[in-house]
Structure formats: structure tokens, C-alpha cells
Design a protein around this motif. Structure first.
Motif, PDB file in Angstrom:
ATOM      1  N   MET B  72       0.816  -1.220   0.000  1.00  8.72           N
ATOM      2  CA  MET B  72       0.000   0.000   0.000  1.00  8.72           C
ATOM      3  C   MET B  72       0.848   1.267   0.000  1.00  8.72           C
ATOM      4  O   MET B  72       0.385   2.327  -0.415  1.00  8.72           O
ATOM      5  CB  MET B  72      -0.943   0.019   1.214  1.00  8.72           C
ATOM      6  N   VAL B  73       2.073   1.161   0.501  1.00  5.52           N
ATOM      7  CA  VAL B  73       2.927   2.363   0.546  1.00  5.52           C
ATOM      8  C   VAL B  73       4.066   2.290  -0.470  1.00  5.52           C
ATOM      9  O   VAL B  73       5.069   2.987  -0.329  1.00  5.52           O
ATOM     10  CB  VAL B  73       3.466   2.629   1.973  1.00  5.52           C
ATOM     11  N   ARG B 102      -8.463  -0.992  -2.699  1.00  5.78           N
ATOM     12  CA  ARG B 102      -8.631  -0.127  -3.853  1.00  5.78           C
ATOM     13  C   ARG B 102     -10.091   0.311  -4.025  1.00  5.78           C
ATOM     14  O   ARG B 102     -10.388   1.490  -4.168  1.00  5.78           O
ATOM     15  CB  ARG B 102      -8.152  -0.834  -5.119  1.00  5.78           C
ATOM     16  N   TYR B 103     -10.975  -0.643  -3.977  1.00  6.63           N
ATOM     17  CA  TYR B 103     -12.396  -0.336  -4.192  1.00  6.63           C
ATOM     18  C   TYR B 103     -12.956   0.515  -3.054  1.00  6.63           C
ATOM     19  O   TYR B 103     -13.600   1.545  -3.278  1.00  6.63           O
ATOM     20  CB  TYR B 103     -13.194  -1.635  -4.319  1.00  6.63           C
ATOM     21  N   MET B 104     -12.693   0.042  -1.846  1.00  6.77           N
ATOM     22  CA  MET B 104     -13.214   0.692  -0.646  1.00  6.77           C
ATOM     23  C   MET B 104     -12.796   2.159  -0.561  1.00  6.77           C
ATOM     24  O   MET B 104     -13.518   2.989  -0.032  1.00  6.77           O
ATOM     25  CB  MET B 104     -12.603  -0.037   0.557  1.00  6.77           C
ATOM     26  N   PHE B 105     -11.582   2.436  -1.065  1.00  4.54           N
ATOM     27  CA  PHE B 105     -11.048   3.802  -0.967  1.00  4.54           C
ATOM     28  C   PHE B 105     -11.291   4.589  -2.260  1.00  4.54           C
ATOM     29  O   PHE B 105     -10.598   5.560  -2.562  1.00  4.54           O
ATOM     30  CB  PHE B 105      -9.552   3.780  -0.632  1.00  4.54           C
ATOM     31  N   GLY B 106     -12.254   4.146  -3.047  1.00  2.00           N
ATOM     32  CA  GLY B 106     -12.634   4.899  -4.233  1.00  2.00           C
ATOM     33  C   GLY B 106     -11.563   4.937  -5.312  1.00  2.00           C
ATOM     34  O   GLY B 106     -11.447   5.920  -6.036  1.00  2.00           O
ATOM     35  N   GLY B 107     -10.786   3.864  -5.420  1.00  2.00           N
ATOM     36  CA  GLY B 107      -9.800   3.758  -6.501  1.00  2.00           C
ATOM     37  C   GLY B 107      -8.476   4.430  -6.200  1.00  2.00           C
ATOM     38  O   GLY B 107      -7.636   4.567  -7.080  1.00  2.00           O
ATOM     39  N   LYS B 108      -8.287   4.826  -4.947  1.00  6.85           N
ATOM     40  CA  LYS B 108      -7.079   5.612  -4.662  1.00  6.85           C
ATOM     41  C   LYS B 108      -5.930   4.802  -4.071  1.00  6.85           C
ATOM     42  O   LYS B 108      -4.860   5.348  -3.838  1.00  6.85           O
ATOM     43  CB  LYS B 108      -7.444   6.769  -3.748  1.00  6.85           C
ATOM     44  N   ALA B 109      -6.149   3.532  -3.827  1.00  3.73           N
ATOM     45  CA  ALA B 109      -5.055   2.707  -3.292  1.00  3.73           C
ATOM     46  C   ALA B 109      -4.686   1.636  -4.312  1.00  3.73           C
ATOM     47  O   ALA B 109      -5.534   1.198  -5.091  1.00  3.73           O
ATOM     48  CB  ALA B 109      -5.494   2.042  -1.986  1.00  3.73           C
ATOM     49  N   THR B 110      -3.428   1.246  -4.316  1.00  7.11           N
ATOM     50  CA  THR B 110      -3.046   0.058  -5.081  1.00  7.11           C
ATOM     51  C   THR B 110      -2.293  -0.877  -4.142  1.00  7.11           C
ATOM     52  O   THR B 110      -1.569  -0.429  -3.255  1.00  7.11           O
ATOM     53  CB  THR B 110      -2.145   0.384  -6.291  1.00  7.11           C
ATOM     54  N   ALA B 165      -0.443  -4.499 -10.672  1.00  3.58           N
ATOM     55  CA  ALA B 165      -0.719  -3.579  -9.558  1.00  3.58           C
ATOM     56  C   ALA B 165      -1.745  -4.125  -8.574  1.00  3.58           C
ATOM     57  O   ALA B 165      -2.226  -3.404  -7.707  1.00  3.58           O
ATOM     58  CB  ALA B 165      -1.196  -2.248 -10.114  1.00  3.58           C
TER      59      ALA B 165
END
Lengths: 343, 328
Positions: B72-73, B102-110, B165
């Protein structure tokens, strides 16, 4: 004895020389006022969330942190922008204290496209990865293993960051805490474990479900320095967290801070408070973190009634604006429901 | 082209990716001096040191959680589960955290991470060290499931998995580690989600993965002598599944058998058959689609019982004969 009395040290209750203490901590008068303001902002946000729910404007659930503002603000004022945050389900306060945008938080709470997670996460999953906020977590203790990995990554990248993972007394009884403690201790990872002991995991009294409290002994068993402090004393939290974060940032390894505090609202929307008495709640309200800090600031002449009134007005306006922003924001488009499953 | 083992192919993919990208690291139990329980990472500690060959305590939950957190980081961890069975101890971080961030955070995490896990029976390791759990993993949106059958595929798919990813479950079959195959020296990768036709044929399509590809190819060889032409399709990636290649093959042959080692009930054969039935290939079927899978039992210890619990070459041969002889 199976469990000691859970009673953090309240000695500094009568710190008439709050300014001297603040000075030692490097906090100016303005800093103190800002801390107070943030505490009010959190309280008003939580009260508004409760109100919106009562009005039927909230689709899902919520876990409110009113009563725990001392921990949130005492901690948030210590953390740096480069530090990572892994939050828990009762996380609104920590997000606000770490500088999150309340408009986006409120929009997420109402499930709107403009929310932090575009309405996909809700109150329990607010995150802002670009700002190093790695999210609240719906799983009790769900950030505890992630923290070891974030700590490992920080160490590998040789960066002067720390990861702060916050969880409650309920999560302290999850087995993963032992695995994570062990891992971060053997590798000296820059992990700051912050346990917000608010006495109840949903309805379970911490002393009934825990072999021994406070939990700091569990950290110490892994060679991790542990603290148990009064979480309703914002300056005590700030002081301890400062020490803890410096410890982790300096490469000395993980550290554990347990703060004793209390939540006023129920666990979630289904809670009818059957497991605790009105008297108990009232007794804790007399130790309210905002009330105590306010008294100190008035005594120290940092604040007066007029200034307090103005702060409430200002913060109410901020929250009202957040609600207006959220209510006027568009709903997510159902045709996009399958987006962002994969990168 | 040089011949190397499946084990070497996997190791080479990891080594080359670690040389190419310093964010890639290996984390797991006994992966250093010991070289991993199946010897896959032998020698890697010498090249990369303990900073990148991260040997852990026996803490599967924390291993997968740590991999997810590091991913994640910005890191690209490869986590090794000593046995696929042990992923059950770590489903929380895999399913609730890695797959959903990814989904839970609205596409902002990989969450770019690979979990390598040796599955399957055949080593006498009995019920808790022999499972094929890929269906459980396939059921989770956000996860990709890869299951190579040859050294060539193993290397090319692992390279793609490491560069992907998303969280990837990379299922290795432990009986395949010693098998050899041609693998080019030069860099290559195989895209995820693309099936491979391992043998062309006209009478029946057999969809199989992992070790069942080899058993199906052996069965096809036997049946060729009887004049039955078998096409063997290896999905290589189970999620996303290349339904297009499979359905085209079924359209051509008019018959389908799905073979897997995982137990039959709610196994992925059902997913393949249901997917095919939703395509025009359905209209071309000359016989009912069938599945040949592991029996609904825990894997037993005794050698004969163990063999009896999962499909063998003779079982595949018989099943194919029955389907080809079927008349509506």
C-alpha cells in the motif's frame, strides 16, 4: 489479580500552570487554542453525524468518538505529514485531528461521489492514501498487521517516518496483535501502536473479556516500551505521544501507548446502552476531555467565555458547511459500480 | 532454448525482477539459508541479503498483512506461504484488506503484491498440507489467481504478476517443481488472463490447470491412438478466466471436460461450465459438459488412497471416452 483497576493517573488534573507545561512541550498559546478548536470540531462533527442519522439521512452505520477527543487531538498534533496513519472504525476524530477535510468526510458519510472514497467506503473506510492516511478499518484490529508491513517498508526505504496504528481495547484481544508486536520488535520497525481503551468492545466490558488490563504488559512482554495514560488529558496524550513517536522515529523500534478514555454514544446505531448505566456515562462526562481542557485554558487566561462562544460558532459553521457540501453533492453513478475493483 | 525446472523458472523470475526493481522483495518463512520449504529461493539470500529476503516468524496472518501494508505504501512484496493450506490463516489481510483497499477507498489505493503458494497433493503430506484452494481465492473480487503448469508459463506469468498492480495469488503445484521445460534466456512475460492451448484437437476440449494439464496431455496421447482428438486448454490464469478461448475451443469440438484437483463441490469447473453455457458455444455442444475433480474428501495420507482422491490419467481417459461416445 486478573485485572488491575483500569484507572489512569489523573494527577495532572489541577495543572494550574498549563502554560508552563505547554511551553515545555513546545506549544504556544495559539497551539493550545487550535487544539481546543479541533476538539470542538470533532465533538460537533460527531453530534452532527448522530443528528443526520436520526433524521434518516444516513444509509449505513457509524461509530462515533465523542468523549475521546483528547486522544485524537493529543495524537494528531504530534504526527507529521510524512507519517502514515492506520485508523480504526471509530476514526472520525483521528482524521479530523490529522487535518482531514471535513467536507469530504461528511460527503463520504452521506455516500456521495465527492466523499474521500467516492461513496464506496462510508464512515468505516475513510482513507486518503495520497495524504498517507491508509484508512479506517471495518475489521477490529484490521490495521495491526498492515502496520508491520508499512513499518517494514519505511525501514527498507530508509525514511524518517513512522506508522501510527490506532485500535481499541477490543482489538487488543485479537491474536494478530501478538504477531505484529513480535514482528515489529524483532525488526525494530517504526510502528507506534496506540490503543484507545474506552472500556467497551461493543458491549464487552474490557475487564470481563481481558486476562489482564491495562494491556501495556502485553507490549512489554515483547520488549516494547508501553505506556498507560489518561486519554482524557489532551496535554498528557500529546506529551506521551511525542515521546513515543520520537522513540519510533529515531530507529529504536516500536512503542505502545494505551490511553484510557470513554465513548458517550453507543457502539453503533444498533446500540441501546443495555450494558452500562446512565450514572456511569454521567461520571465519565464529568471527566470530559474538552471540559477539562477548557477549564485549564480559562484558568490560564488563554480563553474566556466570549472566545469559547466564538469558537463554537466558528466550528458549527464549519460543520454546517460540510453538511451543505455533502447534501449538495451528487450521488455516485450506479453504472460505475464495478469500477476500481482492479488497478 | 535451455531446459530448466519449474522451480528454477520461478526463482529466476523473482531474481530478475528483484534486480530490475528494488521495490520487489521476498517475505516468508525459512526462505533464507534453508532456501524455502521447496527450495525455490535457494541462493537468493546470498545475492540480496536479509533486507530483501525477509525471513519471518511463523506468523502467516502477519506475513500477508505486512505484505499488504508494504504494498500500500509503494513496495512490491512477494510473500511465500510455505504451503497453500496456510493461506487460511491469513485470509483476513488478503480478503478484507488487500483485495478491497482499492475499491473501498474509491480507486485511490493500489496493492501490488504476489502471494506464492504451493498447492496440491501427491507428497504424502495428508489433509493439511495438500489442498487445492484456488476456488476460495477466485471467489474474491480484487484478487487475481494464477496457476502455471510449465516452467515457461511459471516464469512468464510470475514476471507479469510481480509487475501487476493488484494482489495476485500465484498457485504452484508442488509435484511440478522438478519438471523441466524450455525457457528462453531473454526477458519475456505472459499476460495474465490469457489461456494457452497446450494441444490442439477436434473431438473434445479438456480444460485443465496445474498438474492436471500434464495428466490431460498424457490422456490425450493415449486417446490419439484410438482416434480421439483431444484439445487441451490451460487457462493459466483462473481469475480473470479467459472464457473466450475456452468457448471458442468448445464451439469447435462440441464437447467439454473440465479437470481439476480441487474438490468437485463448488470447484472452479462449475465456473468454467457456467461461463461456457452463457456463450454461443452452448448451441454447439454434442454431449453434456462434465467435470472430473478431486473427490469430496480431505486428502488422505496412504499412497493408494491419496491417488484415489484426485483424478489420474486413467480417470481422464475413461471420462473422455464416455463423453465422446455419448449420443443424445
Amino acid at each position: 489479580m486478573r485485572s488491575e483497576n483500569l484507572n489512569a493517573n489523573y494527577d495532572n488534573e489541577k495543572t494550574e500552570d498549563v502554560l508552563k507545561k505547554a511551553d515545555v512541550l513546545g506549544l504556544s498559546k495559539e497551539d493550545l487554542i487550535d487544539m481546543y478548536k479541533t476538539m470542538i470540531q470533532i465533538r460537533l462533527f460527531e453530534e452532527m453525524a448522530d443528528k443526520l442519522y436520526a433524521l434518516g439521512k444516513v444509509h449505513g452505520t457509524m461509530h462515533l468518538s465523542a468523549g475521546q477527543e483528547g486522544v485524537a487531538v493529543g495524537t494528531g498534533t504530534v504526527m507529521q505529514k510524512v507519517d502514515y496513519l492506520l485508523n480504526h472504525h471509530r476514526g472520525h476524530g483521528h482524521f479530523i485531528a490529522s487535518g482531514a477535510d471535513v467536507n469530504k468526510m461528511m460527503a463520504e458519510f452521506l455516500g456521495k461521489e465527492t466523499g474521500y472514497c467516492k461513496g464506496r467506503g462510508g464512515s468505516m473506510h475513510i482513507a486518503d492514501v495520497e495524504a498517507n492516511n491508509l484508512g479506517a478499518n471495518g475489521i477490529v484490529g484490521g490495521g495491526i498487521h498492515l502496520a508491520a508491513g508499512v513499518g517494514l517498508a519505511i525501514k527498507m526505504m530508509k525514511e524518517p517516518r513512522v506508522v501510527l496504528v490506532i485500535f481499541g481495547d477490543g482489538a487488543a484481544n485479537q491474536g494478530i496483535l501478538h504477531e505484529s508486536f513480535n514482528m515489529s520488535a524483532i525488526w525494530d520497525l517504526p510502528v507506534v501502536y496506540l490503543c484507545e481503551n474506552n472500556h467497551y468492545g461493543m458491549s464487552a466490558d474490557v475487564t470481563r473479556v481481558s486476562s489482564k488490563v491495562p494491556f501495556k504488559g502485553r507490549a512489554e512482554a515483547h520488549g516494547i516500551p508501553g505506556y498507560f495514560i489518561d486519554g482524557n488529558d489532551v496535554l498528557a496524550v500529546h506529551e506521551t505521544m511525542k515521546e513515543a513517536v520520537e522513540h519510533a522515529r529515531s530507529g529504536k523500534g516500536p512503542v505502545f501507548v494505551e490511553t484510557e478514555t470513554y465513548r458517550y454514544f453507543g457502539h453503533s446505531k444498533s446500540d441501546r446502552n443495555l450494558y452500562r448505566t446512565k450514572e456511569e456515562i454521567q461520571a465519565w462526562k464529568e471527566k470530559d476531555p474538552i471540559g477539562r481542557f477548557e477549564t485549564l485554558l480559562i484558568e490560564a487566561k488563554v480563553l474566556n467565555d466570549k472566545a469559547i462562544k466564538e469558537i463554537y460558532q466558528e466550528m458549527s459553521q464549519v460543520i454546517d458547511e460540510a453538511v451543505a457540501f455533502a447534501e449538495n453533492s451528487p450521488e455516485p453513478d450506479p453504472s460505475e459500480v464495478t469500477e476500481w475493483v482492479y488497478a | 532454448m535451455p531446459e530448466i525446472t519449474y522451480r528454477e523458472a520461478i526463482k529466476n523470475a523473482m531474481v530478475e525482477e528483484m534486480r530490475r526493481d528494488e521495490r520487489v522483495f521476498l517475505i516468508g518463512e525459512d526462505i533464507g539459508t534453508y532456501g524455502g520449504a521447496f527450495g525455490v529461493s535457494a541462493g537468493m539470500l546470498e545475492e540480496f541479503g536479509p533486507e530483501r529476503i525477509v525471513e519471518t516468524p511463523i506468523s502467516e496472518d502477519a506475513i500477508i498483512g505486512a505484505a499488504a501494508g508494504a504494498a500500500m505504501v509503494g513496495m512490491r512484496p512477494i510473500a511465500e506461504m510455505m504451503f497453500m493450506d496456510f493461506i487460511l490463516l491469513a485470509l483476513e489481510p488478503l480478503v478484507n484488506q488487500a483485495a478491497k483497499a482499492r475499491y473501498m477507498f474509491g480507486g485511490k489505493a493500489t496493492v501490488p503484491m504476489v502471494v506464492r503458494m504451493p498447492g496440491g497433493s501427491g507428497t504424502g503430506a495428508a489433509a493439511q498440507h495438500s489442498q487445492s484452494l484456488e476456488t476460495i481465492l477466485m471467489h474474491i473480487p480484487g484478487i487475481k489467481v494464477v496457476a502455471p503448469s510449465t516452467p515457461y508459463d511459471a516464469k512468464g506469468l510470475l514476471v507479469s504478476s510481480i509487475r501487476d498492480a493488484n494482489p495476485i495469488c500465484f498457485v504452484e503445484h508442488k509435484l511440478l517443481y522438478k519438471t523441466k521445460g524450455e525457457v528462453p534466456d531473454e526477458e519475456y512475460s505472459i499476460p495474465l488472463g490469457v489461456a494457452d492451448i497446450k494441444r490442439e484437437g477436434t473431438d473434445i476440449t479438456v480444460v485443465a490447470s496445474g498438474i492436471m494439464v500434464h495428466k490431460s496431455l498424457e490422456a490425450a496421447e493415449t486417446l490419439a491412438e484410438e482416434g480421439i482428438s483431444v484439445e487441451v486448454v490451460d487457462p493459466r490464469t483462473l481469475r480473470p478466466l479467459d472464457v473466450d478461448t475456452i468457448s471458442k475451443s468448445v464451439k469447435k469440438t462440441g464437447r467439454l471436460l473440465v479437470v481439476h484437483e480441487a474438490v468437485k463441490t463448488a470447484g472452479w469447473a462449475g465456473e468454467v461450465m457456467a461461463s461456457v453455457s452463457e456463450t454461443p458455444a452452448w448451441d454447439y455442444l454434442d454431449a453434456p459438459m462434465r467435470r472430473l475433480a478431486g473427490k469430496d474428501v480431505p486428502i488422505p495420507y496412504n499412497r493408494e488412497l491419496e491417488l484415489a482422491a484426485v483424478p489420474q490419467v486413467e480417470d481422464i481417459v475413461e471420462e473422455i471416452r464416455a463423453i465422446v461416445q455419448y449420443r443424445y
